[in-house]
Design a protein around this motif. Structure first.
Motif, PDB file in Angstrom:
ATOM      1  N   LYS A  81      -7.430  -7.800  -7.487  1.00 35.42           N
ATOM      2  CA  LYS A  81      -6.092  -7.836  -6.897  1.00 35.42           C
ATOM      3  C   LYS A  81      -6.047  -6.839  -5.752  1.00 35.42           C
ATOM      4  N   VAL A  82      -5.561  -7.290  -4.596  1.00 33.45           N
ATOM      5  CA  VAL A  82      -5.488  -6.458  -3.394  1.00 33.45           C
ATOM      6  C   VAL A  82      -4.042  -6.368  -2.938  1.00 33.45           C
ATOM      7  N   SER A  83      -3.535  -5.141  -2.789  1.00 30.34           N
ATOM      8  CA  SER A  83      -2.198  -4.924  -2.246  1.00 30.34           C
ATOM      9  C   SER A  83      -2.313  -4.033  -1.018  1.00 30.34           C
ATOM     10  N   THR A  84      -1.681  -4.453   0.053  1.00 29.04           N
ATOM     11  CA  THR A  84      -1.730  -3.707   1.312  1.00 29.04           C
ATOM     12  C   THR A  84      -0.308  -3.425   1.782  1.00 29.04           C
ATOM     13  N   ASP A  85       0.003  -2.163   2.020  1.00 22.62           N
ATOM     14  CA  ASP A  85       1.324  -1.771   2.496  1.00 22.62           C
ATOM     15  C   ASP A  85       1.164  -0.806   3.667  1.00 22.62           C
ATOM     16  N   LEU A  86       0.850  -1.374   4.832  1.00 18.36           N
ATOM     17  CA  LEU A  86       0.670  -0.575   6.040  1.00 18.36           C
ATOM     18  C   LEU A  86       1.993  -0.260   6.725  1.00 18.36           C
ATOM     19  N   GLY A  87       3.079  -0.875   6.240  1.00 18.17           N
ATOM     20  CA  GLY A  87       4.369  -0.657   6.881  1.00 18.17           C
ATOM     21  C   GLY A  87       4.525  -1.456   8.151  1.00 18.17           C
ATOM     22  N   LEU A  88       3.797  -2.584   8.262  1.00 17.76           N
ATOM     23  CA  LEU A  88       3.904  -3.436   9.441  1.00 17.76           C
ATOM     24  C   LEU A  88       5.217  -4.210   9.410  1.00 17.76           C
ATOM     25  N   PRO A  89       5.832  -4.437  10.562  1.00 23.47           N
ATOM     26  CA  PRO A  89       7.048  -5.248  10.601  1.00 23.47           C
ATOM     27  C   PRO A  89       6.735  -6.698  10.297  1.00 23.47           C
TER      28      PRO A  89
END
Length: 413
Positions: A81-89
């Motif tokens: 499971k991969v979660s990405t939260d770069l804060g991109l709009p």
């Protein structure tokens, strides 16, 4: 936490010695082109399934890194499971095209991994992975009512998008040779990238134990010693028996949830069935043959002179859609504060107003206007990666704060 904790740290020279003898086993990757920024950052990431703190023998950071380096697991299957939260709009999918350099209306196949795996740059995704030595790997991205699969079997690499019924095909020169495109498939790949950034500016310790996907593991904690970086800490859960990384977490220096979180929720080290790697294009599928064979060697990143440079050079390379950095590019600073820089040769910075059209004005609105001795420019920020584009066409990018970029632009060093 387990009844032990080691504060033993490992030095840059020791890590470099270990890196030079890193395992030659399969890297559990499916050969594909990965998005620029995501390729650099997704190579720094935890599984969302861990419980309990097993009681394991005490181990030092040096010994744990040696355990990773000596790991020789060549067969596995599991779910990541991969979660990405770069804060991109939320750009309605446009961010994928901007990062990868692809155009939404291009003629390329939707099964081409160059653009398909940009989806991993945002949100949470489930991957199924399998590997049987260096010649056979498979990665499947599970989507709503659809699936995207990448299969490497001998000389052939196949990408299949079930939603559009399109197929991508690439052929390597010989079996056993990795194709020119690679994407991280397990936390082991991410761990390799993180360890490249370990030098004298880094603290490395053992931070107890954890259980991941039903397996006992040690936790390796990597923390920058420098201020000014957006990287807070990297945690790697290392399987106590095999030495293979099971989980990888990157948290930002600003705090809050992990920027990138990926790891096994289920894993088996049994040999996958040979049929796992079989693929025949479905009837009626549109097949696109790769025509970029001539660029195989040109797209490989050049070795870095210093460990700390690898981190920034990943951004520099990724900024150009997987190609080498533009002429005049370089890295300033060192360690976690390294900043990739290059000159676009274009004056005016980010286009805006009538000259830039609606798109130019839109992009400009996403950034912060800054000024200094260098003149004026625009900073585009995420929770991990920041980039400064000056009005005279220079670009500064790295896992550093906005102030660090402005200072770099002011000094030009």
């Amino acid at each position: 936490m387990a009844p032990y904790e080691s504060d033993d740290t490992t030095g840059a020279e020791e890590v470099e010695d270990l890196r030079s003898g890193r395992r030659k086993a399969a890297r559990y990757v499916v050969p594909v082109a990965v998005v620029g920024v995501a390729a650099a950052t997704i190579g720094l990431v935890p599984a969302l399934a861990d419980s309990g703190d097993p009681d394991l023998p005490k181990i030092t950071a040096q010994q744990l890194i040696e355990k990773i380096a000596k790991s020789d697991v060549q067969q596995l299957s599991g779910t990541v499971k991969v979660s990405t939260d770069l804060g991109l709009p939320d750009l309605g999918g446009l961010e994928n095209s901007l990062v990868s350099g692809a155009t939404p209306s291009g003629d390329g196949s939707s099964a081409d991994p160059t653009t398909k795996l940009t989806e991993l740059a945002t949100g949470t995704h489930t991957l199924r992975v399998a590997a049987d030595g260096p010649d056979r790997q498979k990665l499947s991205l599970i989507e709503s009512a659809a699936e995207y699969s990448l299969i490497h079997n001998g000389k052939d690499v196949w990408g299949y998008d079930s939603k559009s019924n399109q197929v991508y095909h690439e052929t390597t020169d010989e079996a056993g040779k990795q194709p020119k495109h690679e994407a991280p498939g397990t936390p082991g790949d991410f761990a390799d990238e993180a360890l490249k950034s370990v030098d004298d500016t880094t603290s490395v310790t053992v931070d107890g134990t954890v259980q991941v996907a039903g397996r006992d593991a040690y936790k390796l904690l990597i923390k920058p010693k420098q201020s000014g970086t957006t990287v807070g800490a990297i945690s790697i859960a290392v399987d106590a028996k095999t030495g293979m990384p099971l989980k990888f977490t990157l948290t930002p220096s600003s705090g809050g949830a992990a920027v990138l979180d990926a790891g096994f929720t289920q894993v088996s080290f049994a040999k996958p069935a040979a049929s796992t790697f079989d693929f025949t294009p479905p009837k009626g599928a549109k097949v696109t043959e790769d025509d970029r064979a001539d660029h195989a060697d040109k797209t490989a990143p050049a070795p870095s002179a210093k460990p700390g440079d690898d981190f920034a050079k990943g951004f520099e390379k990724g900024f150009g859609n997987g190609s080498e950095g533009p002429e005049g590019s370089g890295v300033i600073g060192e360690g976690w504060n390294a900043i990739a820089t290059f000159d676009t040769g274009t004056k005016g910075g980010v286009p805006s107003g009538a000259a830039g059209g609606d798109m130019g004005g839109f992009l400009g609105s996403l950034g912060d206007q800054v000024s200094g001795k260098f003149g004026k420019g625009t900073v585009f920020s995420t929770r991990l990666i920041n980039a400064l584009i000056t009005d005279d066409g220079k670009v500064y990018v790295g896992a550093v704060t906005k102030d660090a970029l402005v200072q770099a632009a002011n000094t030009g060093k």
